[in-house]
Design a protein around this motif. Sequence first.
Motif, PDB file in Angstrom:
ATOM      1  N   UNK A   1       0.824  -1.210   0.000  1.00  0.00           N
ATOM      2  CA  UNK A   1       0.000   0.000   0.000  1.00  0.00           C
ATOM      3  C   UNK A   1       0.857   1.258   0.000  1.00  0.00           C
ATOM      4  N   UNK A   2       1.977   1.196   0.697  1.00  0.00           N
ATOM      5  CA  UNK A   2       2.858   2.362   0.761  1.00  0.00           C
ATOM      6  C   UNK A   2       3.416   2.721  -0.608  1.00  0.00           C
ATOM      7  N   UNK A   3       3.755   1.713  -1.395  1.00  0.00           N
ATOM      8  CA  UNK A   3       4.400   1.968  -2.675  1.00  0.00           C
ATOM      9  C   UNK A   3       3.439   2.026  -3.858  1.00  0.00           C
ATOM     10  N   UNK A   4       2.225   1.516  -3.707  1.00  0.00           N
ATOM     11  CA  UNK A   4       1.300   1.516  -4.836  1.00  0.00           C
ATOM     12  C   UNK A   4       0.037   2.328  -4.586  1.00  0.00           C
ATOM     13  N   UNK A   5      -0.265   2.639  -3.329  1.00  0.00           N
ATOM     14  CA  UNK A   5      -1.443   3.431  -3.025  1.00  0.00           C
ATOM     15  C   UNK A   5      -2.714   2.634  -2.844  1.00  0.00           C
ATOM     16  N   UNK A   6      -2.634   1.311  -2.868  1.00  0.00           N
ATOM     17  CA  UNK A   6      -3.816   0.466  -2.714  1.00  0.00           C
ATOM     18  C   UNK A   6      -3.383  -0.852  -2.065  1.00  0.00           C
ATOM     19  N   UNK A   7      -4.295  -1.531  -1.385  1.00  0.00           N
ATOM     20  CA  UNK A   7      -3.961  -2.787  -0.725  1.00  0.00           C
ATOM     21  C   UNK A   7      -3.833  -3.924  -1.741  1.00  0.00           C
ATOM     22  N   UNK A   8      -3.121  -4.995  -1.374  1.00  0.00           N
ATOM     23  CA  UNK A   8      -3.002  -6.138  -2.294  1.00  0.00           C
ATOM     24  C   UNK A   8      -4.357  -6.733  -2.678  1.00  0.00           C
ATOM     25  N   UNK A   9      -5.275  -6.825  -1.706  1.00  0.00           N
ATOM     26  CA  UNK A   9      -6.587  -7.390  -2.007  1.00  0.00           C
ATOM     27  C   UNK A   9      -7.350  -6.561  -3.011  1.00  0.00           C
ATOM     28  N   UNK A  10      -7.307  -5.232  -2.852  1.00  0.00           N
ATOM     29  CA  UNK A  10      -8.000  -4.354  -3.794  1.00  0.00           C
ATOM     30  C   UNK A  10      -7.376  -4.445  -5.180  1.00  0.00           C
ATOM     31  N   UNK A  11      -6.060  -4.570  -5.218  1.00  0.00           N
ATOM     32  CA  UNK A  11      -5.381  -4.693  -6.513  1.00  0.00           C
ATOM     33  C   UNK A  11      -5.788  -5.989  -7.203  1.00  0.00           C
ATOM     34  N   UNK A  12      -5.828  -7.099  -6.461  1.00  0.00           N
ATOM     35  CA  UNK A  12      -6.205  -8.379  -7.051  1.00  0.00           C
ATOM     36  C   UNK A  12      -7.634  -8.338  -7.583  1.00  0.00           C
ATOM     37  N   UNK A  13      -8.534  -7.675  -6.851  1.00  0.00           N
ATOM     38  CA  UNK A  13      -9.937  -7.646  -7.254  1.00  0.00           C
ATOM     39  C   UNK A  13     -10.132  -7.025  -8.631  1.00  0.00           C
ATOM     40  N   UNK A  14      -9.260  -6.088  -8.978  1.00  0.00           N
ATOM     41  CA  UNK A  14      -9.367  -5.457 -10.297  1.00  0.00           C
ATOM     42  C   UNK A  14      -9.268  -6.508 -11.397  1.00  0.00           C
ATOM     43  N   UNK A  15      -8.366  -7.461 -11.215  1.00  0.00           N
ATOM     44  CA  UNK A  15      -8.103  -8.455 -12.259  1.00  0.00           C
ATOM     45  C   UNK A  15      -9.032  -9.658 -12.172  1.00  0.00           C
ATOM     46  N   UNK A  16      -9.806  -9.756 -11.093  1.00  0.00           N
ATOM     47  CA  UNK A  16     -10.780 -10.830 -10.979  1.00  0.00           C
ATOM     48  C   UNK A  16     -12.077 -10.495 -11.701  1.00  0.00           C
ATOM     49  N   UNK A  17     -12.247  -9.229 -12.049  1.00  0.00           N
ATOM     50  CA  UNK A  17     -13.467  -8.823 -12.735  1.00  0.00           C
ATOM     51  C   UNK A  17     -13.338  -9.118 -14.226  1.00  0.00           C
ATOM     52  N   UNK A  18     -14.237  -9.851 -14.733  1.00  0.00           N
ATOM     53  CA  UNK A  18     -14.143 -10.293 -16.131  1.00  0.00           C
ATOM     54  C   UNK A  18     -14.169  -9.128 -17.109  1.00  0.00           C
ATOM     55  N   UNK A  19     -14.791  -8.014 -16.718  1.00  0.00           N
ATOM     56  CA  UNK A  19     -14.876  -6.882 -17.623  1.00  0.00           C
ATOM     57  C   UNK A  19     -13.556  -6.149 -17.741  1.00  0.00           C
ATOM     58  N   UNK A  20     -12.658  -6.362 -16.784  1.00  0.00           N
ATOM     59  CA  UNK A  20     -11.388  -5.652 -16.787  1.00  0.00           C
ATOM     60  C   UNK A  20     -11.482  -4.209 -16.377  1.00  0.00           C
ATOM     61  N   UNK A  21     -12.595  -3.798 -15.736  1.00  0.00           N
ATOM     62  CA  UNK A  21     -12.750  -2.414 -15.325  1.00  0.00           C
ATOM     63  C   UNK A  21     -13.094  -2.337 -13.854  1.00  0.00           C
ATOM     64  N   UNK A  22     -12.873  -1.140 -13.317  1.00  0.00           N
ATOM     65  CA  UNK A  22     -13.269  -0.862 -11.937  1.00  0.00           C
ATOM     66  C   UNK A  22     -12.158  -1.100 -10.972  1.00  0.00           C
ATOM     67  N   UNK A  23     -12.396  -0.765  -9.702  1.00  0.00           N
ATOM     68  CA  UNK A  23     -11.431  -0.988  -8.638  1.00  0.00           C
ATOM     69  C   UNK A  23     -10.713   0.246  -8.224  1.00  0.00           C
ATOM     70  N   UNK A  24     -10.004   0.171  -7.123  1.00  0.00           N
ATOM     71  CA  UNK A  24      -9.242   1.291  -6.617  1.00  0.00           C
ATOM     72  C   UNK A  24      -7.899   1.392  -7.313  1.00  0.00           C
ATOM     73  N   UNK A  25      -7.275   2.535  -7.152  1.00  0.00           N
ATOM     74  CA  UNK A  25      -6.082   2.856  -7.904  1.00  0.00           C
ATOM     75  C   UNK A  25      -4.806   2.229  -7.398  1.00  0.00           C
ATOM     76  N   UNK A  26      -3.775   2.362  -8.214  1.00  0.00           N
ATOM     77  CA  UNK A  26      -2.512   1.708  -7.927  1.00  0.00           C
ATOM     78  C   UNK A  26      -1.363   2.666  -8.054  1.00  0.00           C
ATOM     79  N   UNK A  27      -0.511   2.421  -8.973  1.00  0.00           N
ATOM     80  CA  UNK A  27       0.870   2.889  -8.911  1.00  0.00           C
ATOM     81  C   UNK A  27       1.045   4.373  -8.698  1.00  0.00           C
ATOM     82  N   UNK A  28       2.206   4.721  -8.175  1.00  0.00           N
ATOM     83  CA  UNK A  28       2.506   6.092  -7.795  1.00  0.00           C
ATOM     84  C   UNK A  28       2.962   6.910  -8.981  1.00  0.00           C
ATOM     85  N   UNK A  29       2.842   8.241  -8.873  1.00  0.00           N
ATOM     86  CA  UNK A  29       3.421   9.098  -9.896  1.00  0.00           C
ATOM     87  C   UNK A  29       4.921   9.160  -9.753  1.00  0.00           C
TER      88      UNK A  29
END
Length: 282
Positions: A254-282
Amino acid sequence: MRKEIKTLVYDEELRLEAYRFEGMAKAFPNHFHDYYVIGLIEKRERRLWCKHQEYTIGTGQVLLFNPGDTHACVQADGGALDYRGLNIPKEVMLDLAEEITGNRALPGFSPAVLYDEEVSCYLRPLHDLVMNGSLEFGKEESLLLMLSLLMQRYGQPFEECIPECREEIERACAFMEEHAAERISLDQICREAGLSKSTLLRAFAKSKGVAPYCYLESLRIGRAKKLLEQGMSPMEAALKTGFSDQSHFTNYFARFTGVTPGAYRDIFLKSSGTGGEGQASP
């Protein structure tokens, strides 16, 4: 206080991530990515350190980070950052570069911070198309046109953007890459590199822009992301990538990407490939 909103979308067709930070006040510590980052500051100012240079970045500026470029940033004006960006894996960039130039070689972009209205005019609508889940070929067209412009104006062979490293530091990096999932010590790294601890730490920071432990943890985070994208649980990903426990993994991720591992994984579990909380840092 303005609420932080972090949104990330993975585009299966383009094979890249688009993300948006709104109201982001947190600082990002010195780190690097193994993919390209192309970002746009929508509002406010930040202080950015990239490859030993300091910048004040603000509204309308474009950020270009090559894989391995170390960077850190903090808010500079007392406000909160609004930022949008694209993360492009190296293997995807290879395909795009070959399509654009006919040469299958990674580009290296310089400088890291620039102001180019024409680039912004491609980046903003492209980002919107990905975030909105567009299935039209216009998004691929916009990506190719934007990268063509970036390569023409700011590109050079990727190898030329990599600072020369001493052979000892390269041995240290290779050792950490090979044993990243294991518990390793500074003594082991020093023996492999053939350097004393103090010499290794000074030389490594000068060469890579980060300390060896930060380099190792960044490697682990990059590998954990790939496992999470495949649907692995955060606990399994933590164990397979060398983190001491799930709590340490979650906090570091979370410190380096801005989102928890679980939230990041959920993005890729959605078949549509959309939605979820944000990730990588600027």
